[in-house]
Design an enzyme around this catalytic site. Structure first.
Site, PDB file in Angstrom:
ATOM      1  N   LYS A 202       0.858  -1.190   0.000  1.00  0.00           N
ATOM      2  CA  LYS A 202       0.000   0.000   0.000  1.00  0.00           C
ATOM      3  C   LYS A 202       0.887   1.231   0.000  1.00  0.00           C
ATOM      4  O   LYS A 202       1.672   1.444   0.929  1.00  0.00           O
ATOM      5  CB  LYS A 202      -0.900  -0.006   1.236  1.00  0.00           C
ATOM      6  CG  LYS A 202      -1.758   1.244   1.335  1.00  0.00           C
ATOM      7  CD  LYS A 202      -2.758   1.144   2.444  1.00  0.00           C
ATOM      8  CE  LYS A 202      -3.578   2.418   2.540  1.00  0.00           C
ATOM      9  NZ  LYS A 202      -4.579   2.344   3.591  1.00  0.00           N
ATOM     10  N   LYS A 255      -1.940  -1.419  -4.043  1.00  0.00           N
ATOM     11  CA  LYS A 255      -2.855  -0.279  -3.989  1.00  0.00           C
ATOM     12  C   LYS A 255      -2.079   1.014  -3.968  1.00  0.00           C
ATOM     13  O   LYS A 255      -1.109   1.083  -3.215  1.00  0.00           O
ATOM     14  CB  LYS A 255      -3.679  -0.403  -2.703  1.00  0.00           C
ATOM     15  CG  LYS A 255      -4.528   0.792  -2.370  1.00  0.00           C
ATOM     16  CD  LYS A 255      -5.185   0.613  -1.050  1.00  0.00           C
ATOM     17  CE  LYS A 255      -5.934   1.892  -0.719  1.00  0.00           C
ATOM     18  NZ  LYS A 255      -6.335   1.955   0.629  1.00  0.00           N
TER      19      LYS A 255
HETATM   20  C1  PBG Z   1      -7.290   3.103   5.268  1.00  0.00           C
HETATM   21  C2  PBG Z   1      -7.690   3.026   3.859  1.00  0.00           C
HETATM   22  C3  PBG Z   1      -7.556   4.027   2.892  1.00  0.00           C
HETATM   23  C4  PBG Z   1      -8.104   3.505   1.723  1.00  0.00           C
HETATM   24  C5  PBG Z   1      -8.524   2.218   1.988  1.00  0.00           C
HETATM   25  N1  PBG Z   1      -8.250   1.942   3.309  1.00  0.00           N
HETATM   26  C6  PBG Z   1      -7.088   5.422   3.001  1.00  0.00           C
HETATM   27  C7  PBG Z   1      -5.755   5.793   3.490  1.00  0.00           C
HETATM   28  O1  PBG Z   1      -4.846   4.967   3.661  1.00  0.00           O
HETATM   29  O2  PBG Z   1      -5.605   6.979   3.736  1.00  0.00           O
HETATM   30  C8  PBG Z   1      -8.181   4.247   0.425  1.00  0.00           C
HETATM   31  C9  PBG Z   1      -9.155   3.741  -0.551  1.00  0.00           C
HETATM   32  C10 PBG Z   1      -9.461   4.682  -1.646  1.00  0.00           C
HETATM   33  O3  PBG Z   1      -8.851   5.747  -1.826  1.00  0.00           O
HETATM   34  O4  PBG Z   1     -10.396   4.370  -2.395  1.00  0.00           O
HETATM   35  N2  PBG Z   1      -8.238   2.585   6.126  1.00  0.00           N
END
Ligand code: PBG
Length: 329
Positions: A202, A255
């Site tokens: 991520k 991601k």
């Molecule tokens: C954190 C989380 C995020 C997303 C999914 N889980 C946001 C972040 O890390 O700030 C982002 C998903 C998206 O942008 O569609 N719980």
């Protein structure tokens, strides 16, 4: 100018032969995009009959549990097999205690979904950022996010999702050791069948902007660079995926998707595990905004990006386009 009949190249290979008609194109197509690889994210809030559209994500709403069941049922009817739940708690505090509350929106929605839609696959996002008053993914000490204490809380949140009936828990926090801790906590609780889909690679991305509006999870100070991956790194992402697999991740995720297709390919090639890609909020918003201005043909670019993500190596795609794309396929 009229084509001359005398001009004849002597070619043994004419690649265009296989592109002449849709029938032949379909036979030689290498990547299939089908609704059964889609996972549809839902933002669940308290109340009843609530359907609040997120301005930067046209068509995507914050939903109360009853509406979330409606939305999931509609998605299921269109061929989408799975949903991924995010919660909007009523109360936030520094330790995000609502994350493991059995009566919070996510846990309530899981029970309602499993009760009403028997074979819908229910996945839950496990993180503290939607639940902490400061918007960080863990417990904060000064400007540090404290790893190990946070991991303990994440494991409890994951367990509460499993108790509610979640099929898959998906830790998105990027703390060290969370997958092992969640696996151990689930197993000790008798939930050895609950799947872990880890947000393994991520990245610290600007493309989460609209999501933070949707989930009300913008950090009140600082950023997420101390735990999410640097966009410049790929070796580090592979080490991270390896660690999550060692700790018991059943599915690994990359991601965002589009800016990290190379990472996706490498993860799939190197580890050969079930691999998910998340087409995140900003990727969705970008296409929506351009389409609304008439600058892009939305159905076309929607399917083109999703196909690209599959071609790069994703077995499954988490996408806000799940329903729209399923209707087109
Ligand atoms: C954190 C989380 C995020 C997303 C999914 N889980 C946001 C972040 O890390 O700030 C982002 C998903 C998206 O942008 O569609 N719980």
């Amino acid at each position: 100018m009229v084509a001359t009949t005398t001009a004849r190249l002597s070619l043994t290979r004419r690649p265009r032969r296989l592109r002449r008609t849709e029938a032949i194109r379909s036979l030689v197509r290498e990547t299939r995009l089908t609704p059964d690889c889609f996972i549809y994210p839902l933002f669940v809030c308290a109340g009843e009959g609530v359907r609040r559209e997120i301005p930067s994500m046209p068509g995507i709403c914050q939903l109360s549990v009853d509406e979330a069941v409606e939305e999931a049922a509609a998605a299921k009817a269109e061929g989408v097999p799975a949903v991924l739940l995010f919660g909007l708690p009523d109360e936030k505090d520094p330790t995000g205690s609502a994350a493991a509350d059995p009566d919070a929106p996510v846990q309530t929605a899981v029970r309602a979904l499993k009760r009403n839609l028997r074979d819908l696959l229910v996945m839950t996002d496990v993180c503290l950022c939607e639940y902490t008053s400061h918007g960080h993914c863990g417990i904060v000490d000064g400007d540090e996010i404290v790893n190990d204490e946070t991991v303990m809380l994440l494991a409890q949140a994951a367990l509460s999702h499993a108790v509610a009936g979640a099929d898959v828990v998906a830790p998105s926090d990027m703390m060290d050791g969370r997958v092992a801790a969640i696996r151990r906590t689930l197993d000790e609780g008798g939930f050895d069948r609950t799947v872990i889909m880890s947000y393994a690679a991520k990245y610290c991305s600007g493309f989460y902007g609209p999501f933070r509006e949707a989930a009300d999870s913008t950090p009140q100070f600082g950023d997420r660079r101390s735990h999410q991956l640097d966009p410049a790194n790929v070796e580090e992402a592979l080490r991270q995926v390896e660690l999550d697999i060692e700790q018991g991740a059943d599915i690994v995720m990359v991601k965002p998707a589009l800016p990290y297709l190379d990472v996706l390919t490498k993860v799939k090639e190197r580890f050969g595990r079930p691999t998910a890609a998340y087409q995140v909020s900003g990727e969705f918003a970008m296409l929506k905004a351009a389409a609304q201005r008439g600058w892009l043909d939305e159905p076309r670019v929607m399917l083109e990006t999703l196909t690209g993500i599959r071609r790069a190596g994703a077995d499954m795609i988490i996408t806000y386009y799940a329903r729209e794309a399923a209707r087109l396929l």
